[in-house]
Scaffold this active site. Structure first.
Site, PDB file in Angstrom:
ATOM      1  CB  VAL A   1      -0.997   0.044   1.192  1.00 21.39           C
ATOM      2  CG1 VAL A   1      -2.065  -1.018   1.061  1.00 21.39           C
ATOM      3  CG2 VAL A   1      -0.278  -0.050   2.539  1.00 21.39           C
TER       4      VAL A   1
ATOM      5  CB  SER B   1      -4.095   2.486  17.066  1.00 19.38           C
ATOM      6  OG  SER B   1      -3.688   2.058  18.339  1.00 19.38           O
TER       7      SER B   1
ATOM      8  CE1 TYR C   1       0.450   0.577  14.770  1.00 17.50           C
ATOM      9  CE2 TYR C   1      -0.271   1.407  16.903  1.00 17.50           C
ATOM     10  CZ  TYR C   1      -0.505   0.658  15.772  1.00 17.50           C
ATOM     11  OH  TYR C   1      -1.708  -0.014  15.630  1.00 17.50           O
TER      12      TYR C   1
ATOM     13  CB  SER D   1       1.688   6.314  11.617  1.00 13.67           C
ATOM     14  OG  SER D   1       1.339   5.159  12.370  1.00 13.67           O
ATOM     15  CE  LYS D   2      -2.298   2.072  12.855  1.00 14.31           C
ATOM     16  NZ  LYS D   2      -3.046   1.533  11.701  1.00 14.31           N
TER      17      LYS D   2
ATOM     18  CB  ILE E   1      -7.655  -6.560  18.380  1.00  5.46           C
ATOM     19  CG1 ILE E   1      -8.367  -5.197  18.549  1.00  5.46           C
ATOM     20  CG2 ILE E   1      -8.582  -7.608  17.751  1.00  5.46           C
ATOM     21  CD1 ILE E   1      -9.551  -5.171  19.486  1.00  5.46           C
TER      22      ILE E   1
END
Ligand code: NAD
Length: 250
Positions: free
Chosen positions: A63, A142, A155, A158-159, A188
């Site tokens: 992607v 997230s 992380y 980015s979220k 999860i």
């Protein structure tokens, strides 16, 4: 059948939340493009869908690379002649050290997959949706954005970007028929989260911080994605929905 006759692309469809979403969408009558960098896993999911009487194809895509995203859209149109739903679930889950120790390479890799990937897939899907005056996009952010979790600056940043990108996409395209929402999952239980947390031995200790006293299941997130992708949520756009077993509210 909540998605009868719909065509959906699910990036990251070869594992975890994406895989559960593909399977659920197929049972609801959608034709699904299982788009993943891991082609073997995408094919495995397609086989499972076909065995239960659903329709799906596997497409290998990174992607973060525009030509491959463009080709994914072309394959979707060539195969199913339409595109109604895009679920951006492909993501790189990482723990990184404190900021001074994060390499440029790791920063760029996380941003490329988690943020640029969502931008590219959205940019490629929008013209088709706008042309018809109808389309739905669901992005995976997230719950780490809620509290500035320290486990990974790239992380979480980015979220957070995915959440803002969701709002901007909605504000620019809702009037042209496209709904866009985003989901903020807590922990999860997926191969992705097991891979990261398991390596650090933190999975079980994190579970102890969740009021529901367990991690979430990917199918629980898939049901939320289905709601946001279906007509049942027709008046909802530009929002973030937390699914975290009550962790943020304690
Ligand atoms: P997972 O690792 O089980 O699945 C992710 C899939 O994305 C994999 O099949 C992987 O091959 C694919 N992928 C990775 N890089 C790609 C790329 N460049 N191009 C195409 N595909 C690529 O992950 P998951 O736990 O199911 O997570 C799905 C999404 O939900 C991710 O965006 C993740 O950040 C987010 N999320 C997960 C959790 C969790 O606890 N599992 C929590 C919050 C957010």
């Amino acid at each position: 059948m909540k998605l009868d006759g719909m065509v959906a692309i699910v990036t990251g469809g070869g594992s975890g939340i994406g895989e559960s979403t593909v399977k659920l969408f197929a049972t609801q009558g959608a034709s699904v493009v299982v788009a993943d960098i891991d082609y073997k896993n995408a094919e495995r999911v397609v086989e499972l869908v076909e065995r239960s009487g659903g329709k799906a194809i596997a497409v290998q895509v990174d992607v973060s690379l525009w030509p491959q995203v463009d080709a994914m859209i072309q394959t979707t149109l060539d195969t199913f002649n339409d595109l109604n739903i895009l679920v951006n679930a492909a993501g790189r889950q990482v723990h990184t050290p404190d900021i001074t120790e994060v390499s440029e390479d790791e920063w760029v890799k996380v941003m490329d997959i988690n943020l640029k990937g969502v931008f590219f897939c959205t940019k490629a899907a929008l013209p088709i949706m706008v042309n018809k005056g109808q389309g739905v996009i669901v992005n995976l952010s997230s719950a780490s954005v809620l509290e500035g979790q320290t486990f990974s600056a790239p992380y979480s940043v980015s979220k957070a970007g995915v959440e803002m990108f969701t709002k901007i996409t909605s504000s620019q395209y809702r009037r042209r028929g496209v709904r866009v929402n985003c989901i903020l999952p807590g922990l999860i239980d997926t191969p992705g989260s097991r891979n990261v947390e398991g390596k650090l031995g933190t999975f079980d200790s994190f579970v102890k911080t969740i009021p529901s006293a367990r991690s979430g299941r990917p199918d629980e997130v898939a049901h939320l994605i289905l709601f946001l992708a279906s007509e049942e949520s027709s008046f909802i756009s530009g929002i973030s929905v937390v699914i975290d077993g009550g962790r943020d509210a304690q």
